[in-house]
Design a protein around this motif. Sequence first.
Motif, PDB file in Angstrom:
ATOM      1  N   ILE A   1     -47.790  -2.521 -19.746  1.00  0.00           N
ATOM      2  CA  ILE A   1     -49.024  -1.886 -20.222  1.00  0.00           C
ATOM      3  C   ILE A   1     -49.859  -1.476 -19.016  1.00  0.00           C
ATOM      4  O   ILE A   1     -50.044  -2.259 -18.083  1.00  0.00           O
ATOM      5  N   ILE A   2     -50.328  -0.233 -19.018  1.00  0.00           N
ATOM      6  CA  ILE A   2     -51.235   0.248 -17.984  1.00  0.00           C
ATOM      7  C   ILE A   2     -52.660   0.178 -18.529  1.00  0.00           C
ATOM      8  O   ILE A   2     -52.957   0.736 -19.592  1.00  0.00           O
ATOM      9  N   LEU A   3     -53.525  -0.517 -17.804  1.00  0.00           N
ATOM     10  CA  LEU A   3     -54.925  -0.664 -18.192  1.00  0.00           C
ATOM     11  C   LEU A   3     -55.807  -0.240 -17.015  1.00  0.00           C
ATOM     12  O   LEU A   3     -55.713  -0.815 -15.931  1.00  0.00           O
ATOM     13  N   GLU A   4     -56.645   0.786 -17.248  1.00  0.00           N
ATOM     14  CA  GLU A   4     -57.579   1.243 -16.219  1.00  0.00           C
ATOM     15  C   GLU A   4     -58.997   1.104 -16.756  1.00  0.00           C
ATOM     16  O   GLU A   4     -59.305   1.618 -17.840  1.00  0.00           O
ATOM     17  N   THR A   5     -59.844   0.400 -16.003  1.00  0.00           N
ATOM     18  CA  THR A   5     -61.202   0.091 -16.454  1.00  0.00           C
ATOM     19  C   THR A   5     -62.216   0.371 -15.342  1.00  0.00           C
ATOM     20  O   THR A   5     -61.851   0.457 -14.167  1.00  0.00           O
ATOM     21  N   GLU A   6     -63.473   0.474 -15.750  1.00  0.00           N
ATOM     22  CA  GLU A   6     -64.544   0.702 -14.778  1.00  0.00           C
ATOM     23  C   GLU A   6     -64.783  -0.534 -13.912  1.00  0.00           C
ATOM     24  O   GLU A   6     -65.057  -0.420 -12.712  1.00  0.00           O
ATOM     25  N   GLY A   7     -64.701  -1.704 -14.504  1.00  0.00           N
ATOM     26  CA  GLY A   7     -64.944  -2.946 -13.763  1.00  0.00           C
ATOM     27  C   GLY A   7     -63.812  -3.927 -13.949  1.00  0.00           C
ATOM     28  O   GLY A   7     -62.800  -3.632 -14.591  1.00  0.00           O
ATOM     29  N   ALA A   8     -63.983  -5.109 -13.360  1.00  0.00           N
ATOM     30  CA  ALA A   8     -62.940  -6.136 -13.441  1.00  0.00           C
ATOM     31  C   ALA A   8     -62.849  -6.717 -14.853  1.00  0.00           C
ATOM     32  O   ALA A   8     -63.837  -6.751 -15.592  1.00  0.00           O
ATOM     33  N   VAL A   9     -61.643  -7.140 -15.211  1.00  0.00           N
ATOM     34  CA  VAL A   9     -61.402  -7.802 -16.494  1.00  0.00           C
ATOM     35  C   VAL A   9     -60.802  -9.175 -16.205  1.00  0.00           C
ATOM     36  O   VAL A   9     -59.746  -9.282 -15.572  1.00  0.00           O
ATOM     37  N   GLU A  10     -61.478 -10.228 -16.651  1.00  0.00           N
ATOM     38  CA  GLU A  10     -61.013 -11.594 -16.419  1.00  0.00           C
ATOM     39  C   GLU A  10     -60.202 -12.097 -17.609  1.00  0.00           C
ATOM     40  O   GLU A  10     -60.453 -11.719 -18.748  1.00  0.00           O
TER      41      GLU A  10
ATOM     42  N   LEU B   1     -59.901  -7.657 -25.188  1.00  0.00           N
ATOM     43  CA  LEU B   1     -60.487  -8.383 -24.060  1.00  0.00           C
ATOM     44  C   LEU B   1     -61.116  -7.423 -23.057  1.00  0.00           C
ATOM     45  O   LEU B   1     -62.236  -7.651 -22.564  1.00  0.00           O
ATOM     46  N   ALA B   2     -60.403  -6.334 -22.762  1.00  0.00           N
ATOM     47  CA  ALA B   2     -60.887  -5.355 -21.789  1.00  0.00           C
ATOM     48  C   ALA B   2     -62.153  -4.668 -22.280  1.00  0.00           C
ATOM     49  O   ALA B   2     -63.102  -4.457 -21.505  1.00  0.00           O
ATOM     50  N   MET B   3     -62.210  -4.321 -23.556  1.00  0.00           N
ATOM     51  CA  MET B   3     -63.371  -3.606 -24.104  1.00  0.00           C
ATOM     52  C   MET B   3     -64.624  -4.492 -24.145  1.00  0.00           C
ATOM     53  O   MET B   3     -65.748  -3.994 -24.098  1.00  0.00           O
ATOM     54  N   ARG B   4     -64.424  -5.823 -24.241  1.00  0.00           N
ATOM     55  CA  ARG B   4     -65.576  -6.729 -24.229  1.00  0.00           C
ATOM     56  C   ARG B   4     -66.214  -6.822 -22.839  1.00  0.00           C
ATOM     57  O   ARG B   4     -67.398  -7.108 -22.709  1.00  0.00           O
ATOM     58  N   GLN B   5     -65.402  -6.571 -21.824  1.00  0.00           N
ATOM     59  CA  GLN B   5     -65.894  -6.800 -20.465  1.00  0.00           C
ATOM     60  C   GLN B   5     -66.180  -5.522 -19.681  1.00  0.00           C
ATOM     61  O   GLN B   5     -66.920  -5.562 -18.690  1.00  0.00           O
ATOM     62  N   SER B   6     -65.623  -4.376 -20.088  1.00  0.00           N
ATOM     63  CA  SER B   6     -65.781  -3.181 -19.270  1.00  0.00           C
ATOM     64  C   SER B   6     -65.539  -1.935 -20.108  1.00  0.00           C
ATOM     65  O   SER B   6     -65.215  -2.010 -21.301  1.00  0.00           O
ATOM     66  N   ILE B   7     -65.704  -0.778 -19.468  1.00  0.00           N
ATOM     67  CA  ILE B   7     -65.363   0.507 -20.087  1.00  0.00           C
ATOM     68  C   ILE B   7     -63.888   0.793 -19.804  1.00  0.00           C
ATOM     69  O   ILE B   7     -63.452   0.751 -18.651  1.00  0.00           O
ATOM     70  N   VAL B   8     -63.131   1.083 -20.836  1.00  0.00           N
ATOM     71  CA  VAL B   8     -61.691   1.335 -20.697  1.00  0.00           C
ATOM     72  C   VAL B   8     -61.452   2.836 -20.536  1.00  0.00           C
ATOM     73  O   VAL B   8     -61.788   3.623 -21.421  1.00  0.00           O
ATOM     74  N   ASN B   9     -60.891   3.225 -19.407  1.00  0.00           N
ATOM     75  CA  ASN B   9     -60.572   4.638 -19.146  1.00  0.00           C
ATOM     76  C   ASN B   9     -59.147   4.990 -19.576  1.00  0.00           C
ATOM     77  O   ASN B   9     -58.879   6.144 -19.913  1.00  0.00           O
ATOM     78  N   ARG B  10     -58.274   4.004 -19.537  1.00  0.00           N
ATOM     79  CA  ARG B  10     -56.883   4.255 -19.939  1.00  0.00           C
ATOM     80  C   ARG B  10     -56.256   2.967 -20.438  1.00  0.00           C
ATOM     81  O   ARG B  10     -56.402   1.911 -19.824  1.00  0.00           O
ATOM     82  N   TYR B  11     -55.578   3.096 -21.574  1.00  0.00           N
ATOM     83  CA  TYR B  11     -54.787   1.985 -22.102  1.00  0.00           C
ATOM     84  C   TYR B  11     -53.493   2.603 -22.630  1.00  0.00           C
ATOM     85  O   TYR B  11     -53.529   3.438 -23.538  1.00  0.00           O
ATOM     86  N   GLN B  12     -52.366   2.228 -22.056  1.00  0.00           N
ATOM     87  CA  GLN B  12     -51.107   2.859 -22.447  1.00  0.00           C
ATOM     88  C   GLN B  12     -49.959   1.862 -22.397  1.00  0.00           C
ATOM     89  O   GLN B  12     -49.719   1.222 -21.370  1.00  0.00           O
ATOM     90  N   ILE B  13     -49.270   1.740 -23.541  1.00  0.00           N
ATOM     91  CA  ILE B  13     -48.035   0.960 -23.579  1.00  0.00           C
ATOM     92  C   ILE B  13     -46.914   1.870 -23.101  1.00  0.00           C
ATOM     93  O   ILE B  13     -46.644   2.913 -23.701  1.00  0.00           O
ATOM     94  N   MET B  14     -46.274   1.484 -22.008  1.00  0.00           N
ATOM     95  CA  MET B  14     -45.298   2.345 -21.350  1.00  0.00           C
ATOM     96  C   MET B  14     -43.893   2.114 -21.911  1.00  0.00           C
ATOM     97  O   MET B  14     -43.478   0.967 -22.123  1.00  0.00           O
ATOM     98  N   GLU B  15     -43.170   3.209 -22.136  1.00  0.00           N
ATOM     99  CA  GLU B  15     -41.765   3.065 -22.492  1.00  0.00           C
ATOM    100  C   GLU B  15     -40.990   2.662 -21.241  1.00  0.00           C
ATOM    101  O   GLU B  15     -41.432   2.926 -20.114  1.00  0.00           O
TER     102      GLU B  15
END
Length: 302
Positions: free
Chosen positions: A228-237, A272-286
């Motif tokens: 899974i590719i996850l790109e966010t504005e800030g850190a995700v714990e 989890l990511a949306m609770r902590q930051s702005i999500v720019n990309r979320y993609q399940i990769m083949e």
Amino acid sequence: MQAALQLDQVMKKYGSKLAVNGISFEVRPGEVFGLLGANGAGKTTTMRMTLGLIYPDGGRILWNGKGYSSELSRIMGYLPEERGLYPKVKVSEQIVYLAELRGMARRDADRELKRWLDKFGVPEYYNQKVEELSKGNQQKIQFIAAVIHNPDILILDEAFSGLDPVNADLLKTTVRELRDQGKSLLFSSHRMDHVEELCENIVILQKSNTLLGGNLKQIKKAYPRERIILETEGAVEGLADVRGVARVERTGRGYEIFVTDADRAGGAILELAMRQSIVNRYQIMEPTLHEIFVKLMGERHE
């Protein structure tokens, strides 16, 4: 639609060594077909049999539904992995000569050579010797030698060897154009990313045997999505603590997350990511072809 090239249970032995063991595939008009495998897997032997340079010890090879004939040299083009041009001879002299061997008139061959040189943006190479060109530009000239006689079937062995990214993209575009013209292309490469970009169907060889073959999209569907590719504005714990997450790697823009079950873990990761930051990309990769190949090789060694 009749296959332009068909291999049916083709086998080749060198003494007691089995070089190719019962390989079968077909290449249709308007298709780029991928032939993959590590060194020694049987790719070169398969290509030489396809070209009619050596004969199989079993099975059959058909070109446009027919067996081997002298006509083959006119309908087939070959780009070898090795440099096959004379370094001290002018580009124009040897390319026109090779085209004449394929049945072209000298005037037509000269016109086609100039057209291809213009297409590749190197008209000045016409009067240059091959040794005066860079390795990448020698590869472009060798490609022209393979296609100048307008073959129906094109065999490309490591076509992108020595090319920088710009020239590799130029050659990929040309390969797609030939495919769209209805040509049949058999494409061998160690670069699985190139195969994924260009090929619809593939065969992977390992130690003379067919390890995997079929439609690339269908092959990928048969393997689980584990990244899974996850790109966010800030850190995700806490990503590593999500159930089903095997490993988390930080990237320049976010995270690459390796999971055992993307469908099950994915929702929790996104939440989890949306609770902590702005999500720019979320993609399940083949799975990539490289990942599938490594997985298959690992299974064979277990």
